[in-house]
Every structure is written in C-alpha cells, then in structure tokens.
Design an enzyme around this catalytic site. Structure first.
Site, short mmCIF file in Angstrom:
data_model
loop_
_atom_site.label_atom_id
_atom_site.label_comp_id
_atom_site.label_asym_id
_atom_site.label_seq_id
_atom_site.Cartn_x
_atom_site.Cartn_y
_atom_site.Cartn_z
N HIS A 157 0.57 -1.10 0.00
CA HIS A 157 -0.11 0.01 -0.06
C HIS A 157 0.86 1.28 0.16
O HIS A 157 0.35 2.15 0.37
CB HIS A 157 -0.96 -0.12 1.32
CG HIS A 157 -1.87 -0.95 1.39
ND1 HIS A 157 -2.95 -1.76 0.95
CD2 HIS A 157 -1.36 -2.20 2.08
CE1 HIS A 157 -3.40 -2.71 1.29
NE2 HIS A 157 -2.31 -3.21 2.05
N SER A 278 14.86 22.08 -15.30
CA SER A 278 13.58 22.86 -15.46
C SER A 278 14.08 24.25 -16.19
O SER A 278 15.23 24.78 -15.86
CB SER A 278 12.93 23.08 -14.41
OG SER A 278 12.10 24.27 -14.38
N LYS A 284 15.73 22.05 -10.17
CA LYS A 284 15.17 20.97 -10.42
C LYS A 284 16.22 19.98 -11.09
O LYS A 284 16.88 20.33 -11.96
CB LYS A 284 13.89 21.05 -11.23
CG LYS A 284 12.85 21.89 -10.58
CD LYS A 284 11.94 21.12 -9.85
CE LYS A 284 11.23 19.82 -10.07
NZ LYS A 284 9.95 20.22 -10.76
N GLU A 291 9.93 8.71 -16.15
CA GLU A 291 8.32 9.19 -16.67
C GLU A 291 7.90 8.44 -17.90
O GLU A 291 6.95 8.16 -18.10
CB GLU A 291 8.12 10.78 -16.47
CG GLU A 291 8.47 11.14 -15.04
CD GLU A 291 8.63 12.65 -14.98
OE1 GLU A 291 7.40 13.29 -14.78
OE2 GLU A 291 9.67 13.43 -15.23
#
Ligand code: ARG
Length: 460
Positions: A157, A278, A284, A291
C-alpha cells in the site's frame, strides 16, 4: 493511368484519395529486407521445382540483391502509386532484369507475401527485444549483487511494511523480465511456421515445395491451412500482448525510480545522464526518462487494443483491414525497445543512497512482525495473540514517540511481563532481513546467492 502491376481490367487510375487510403508504402517499406529474403527463397524454390528456369531464377536473385543495396544506400525511389513494398520491389525488378521479373510472382500472392514478411519482421523483433531484455536483467542482477545487503523498506500500500534489501527488490524485476522473455519465446515458437505458398488463400496448382522455403527462411515447418495462413495475425497479437505486459513491468520500475528520486524519499540518485533540468526552476532535476518509460504502456497497450479491434469479427480470409496491422505494431515495437534501453541505462546509472533507505526502513515500526514472531517463538504464544500484543506495543511506542527498538523493557513488560531483554536482538532492521532465510526470502545471504545464480545464467 491504371496500376501497372494489376491494372489489366481497369480503364482509369484511382482517385487521389483512393490512392492515399490504399497505399502502405509509407510504412511497410521497413519490411524491404524481409520481402527480398522471401522473394529470393521463393524464386530458388520455383527453379528447383522446375516451375521457372534456373537462368530466370539467377537473374531474379541478382536483381533482388541489387534492389536491397539500392534501398540500404537510400538510392531507391519508393512510389505511392505502387501501393506497397511488394509491388515497389517487383516493379523495380522488372526495370532491372526485364521480363524474367514477371515470373517471380508465380504460385504466390501478396496475401501470403505480406504474411511472410511481417512474420519474419516480428521474429527479428522478438530476437532483438530478447537480447535487450537479457541485458536489462544483467544490469539488475549486477545491482542486486552489489546491494544484496543494502536495507530498504519493503512496501505494501506504499506504506512501510517490512525491511527488505535493495538487491532483493532488483531481483524481483529480473524474475518479471524472465517471464516476459519466455512469453516472447513462446510467441516466437508458435509463429515460426512458413506462410509462403498459401498463395491468395487456397494454395496453388503449381508443384511448389513449401518445406524447402520453410528451411530456407528458418521456419520449423510450413503452416497447415492456407485460409488460416493468410487470415492470421495472432503472431502479432501475441507479441504485442507480451510487449504490453513487459512495458507494464517496466512502468512499475519507472514509477519507483520517480518516487525514489524525489526529495521526500532520496533513495536513489540519477546522474545528469538520465535527468533533465527545468527551464524556470534552477534547482530541479527531473526523471524524464523514467516518466516516459512509465508512459509507454499507453501506446503499446493501445497497439494491442487497436489490432484486436481490427481483427475482431473480420471474416476469413484476407481483407484490406489487415493492412492496419503494421503502423501501431511498428510503433509499439520501437517504443518497447526504447523503453528497455532507457530502463537499462537508468539501472546502470542510478546510485542507491543506503543511509536514507536504511533510515526509512527502520521507521514506521517495520520490525513489528519480527517482534510478533519472537513472542511466538520464545513464549510459544499463538500468532494471533502475538499479533495483538505487538499491536499494543506499537501503540505504546507511538504514544512514547519512539520506535520499537527504543521502547524501554519496563514499558514492554507492562504489556507482556514475560518479555526479556533478548527481544531487542530481533528489532533491528539488520536482524530482520538476515532472519528472512526462507526460500525466496530477502536475507542478504539468499539475495547474494540468487544474484550470482542469475549472473552466471545471463553471462552464458
Ligand atoms: N499492403 C498489403 C497489406 O499490408 C499487402 C497485401 C495486399 N493484398 C491484397 N490482396 N491487396 O496487407
């Protein structure tokens, strides 16, 4: 102008839109090598059977080799009015060798030709993907060996459940990929039958030798039913389905890499090689490759769904609907390959942060099960009761604001007086993982052995 390959009974050429919707050369040109290999095998067999002359066969073979070189060198002009790769190659053959070219299509149809070309292509794709998957397994097994004892939290979980090792986690994916490879191998075994000679749909009246072309093209045997042969695309469906499952596996690892590399987790660090910056936030470091691997099942499952939908309810045998089998499949195979390569790159690149992972593994009462097991083992308590007592101890630690290993013995004994100092030995995460020696368990000793077993297997 009517089509020069089949226009005999036509008086005018096709409408521009007809040509546009009908042509597949824009995408099936990537089957050129398979198309030429198939034609060479076919011509050789026709000559061996005395269906065409040996001289014609030799001319055809030379011409086909020349065409292959032209295409490889980018010197071939593909034309849309010749519809597809089959007619483009045959038409060029006629330009190169003259009338003998017209004998190549004896005892053959584009229906068995395309079934052959695509099968050969899918077979090559499977072989290529298998090599790539093996290399990814190797990257994971190497990480597993190096981190057989690196402790991390195991989750259920996405809540800290029990301590495991990073090596054990890596080997979980090695297992998944082994099943993916065996699914692809299954598909390959089943598809490895020669469709050539089914002709348009009914077979042919010429004395062809389908066993000979099967041997020449590396097939185990010829297909057994000509109708099935030209109507079948399950070899693509099976391969896409194996890819969809594999891409789904990779997306889970990719998602974990995304989570692990956040500043909240800090379990792993990806180098500059596999991250991007970024344009506005200078601090970043984004895991874009992970992804994208996470997203790839979108188009791969999409390709499977698309082809299932095309094939569903299609009457036997060939219909032009089936030309829609290629683009999504090509896209899926390309992206499958890219996703495997990117995952392999990331796995070799990422550096686990053992300190952060251990810290997270020790938090959240992750050794509560070990405590319950101690009660069962030492005090001979039934597990259900031990579970209950441990629950009270966890609640107590929670109110004390400490973790289980820091809970004073006196307090523990207020819940269960028979608890002794001995219990603290099982409450460390190191002890917890070391004790999980059951077959397939996370004990570093097991993991090291498994990693080495895989490495040996993968390196041969
Ligand atoms: N371009 C076609 C395809 O991809 C080749 C087979 C054409 N057969 C035919 N009967 N028109 O399916």
């Amino acid at each position: 102008m009517t089509n020069k390959m089949w226009g005999g009974r036509f008086r005018s050429g096709p409408d521009a839109i007809m040509e546009e919707i009908n042509a597949s050369i824009g995408f099936d040109q990537r089957l050129f090598a398979q198309d030429i290999a198939g034609s060479k095998a076919h011509a050789a067999m026709l000559a061996a059977q005395g269906i065409i002359s040996k001289t014609d066969a030799a001319e055809i073979r030379k011409g086909l080799d020349a065409i292959a070189r032209e295409i490889e060198d980018g010197k071939f002009t593909f034309s849309r009015d010749l519809e597809d790769i089959h007619l483009n190659v045959e038409s060029r053959l006629k330009e190169l060798i003259g009338p003998a070219a017209g004998r190549l299509h004896t005892a053959r149809s584009r229906n068995d030709q395309v079934a052959l070309d695509f099968r050969l292509y899918v077979r090559d794709t499977i072989d290529h993907l298998d090599l790539q998957l093996k290399d990814l397994q190797l990257a994971l097994a190497e990480k597993a060996e190096a981190h057989a004892a690196t402790i991390m939290p195991g989750f259920t979980h996405l809540q800290v459940a029990q301590p495991v090792t990073f090596g054990h986690h890596c080997l979980a994916y090695v297992e998944m990929l082994a099943r993916d490879r065996s699914r692809l191998a299954d598909a390959r075994r089943r598809m490895n039958e020669n469709p050539l000679g089914a002709a348009a749909l009914a077979g042919t009246s010429f004395p062809i030798d389908r066993h000979a072309t099967a041997r020449a093209l590396g097939f185990d045997r010829p297909t057994r039913n000509s109708l099935d042969t030209v109507a079948d695309r399950d070899f693509v469906l099976e391969t896409l389905s194996a890819c969809a499952i594999c891409a789904t596996h990779l997306s889970r690892l990719a998602e974990e890499i995304v989570i692990w590399s956040t500043s909240q987790f800090r379990f792993v660090k990806l180098s500059d090689k596999f991250t991007t910056g970024s344009s506005i936030m200078p601090q970043k470091r984004n895991p874009d490759a992970a992804e994208l691997v996470r997203a790839k099942p979108g188009r791969i499952i999409g390709a499977l769904t698309a082809l299932l939908t095309v094939m569903k309810g299609l009457p036997l045998t060939y219909s032009k609907d089936m030309q829609e089998d290629k683009e999504p499949a090509f896209d899926a195979f390309d992206n499958m390959s890219l996703a495997i390569a990117a995952t392999t790159g990331m796995m070799r690149d990422l550096a686990p942060n053992a300190e952060e992972m251990r810290k997270a593994a020790a938090a959240g009462f992750s050794t509560a099960t070990d405590l319950a097991d101690w009660l069962v083992r030492t005090l001979k308590m039934p597990f259900r009761e031990a579970h209950h007592v441990t629950g009270s101890l966890v609640a107590l630690a929670e109110t004390e604001g400490c973790d289980l290993p820091e809970l004073p013995l006196k307090l523990m004994q207020s819940v269960e007086p028979r608890i002794t100092r001995d219990v603290y030995k099982v409450l460390t995460v190191e002890n917890s993982v070391a004790s999980r020696t059951s077959y397939g368990g996370t004990a570093p000793k097991n993991v090291r052995k498994e990693a080495r077993r895989w490495l040996k297997l993968l390196k041969t």
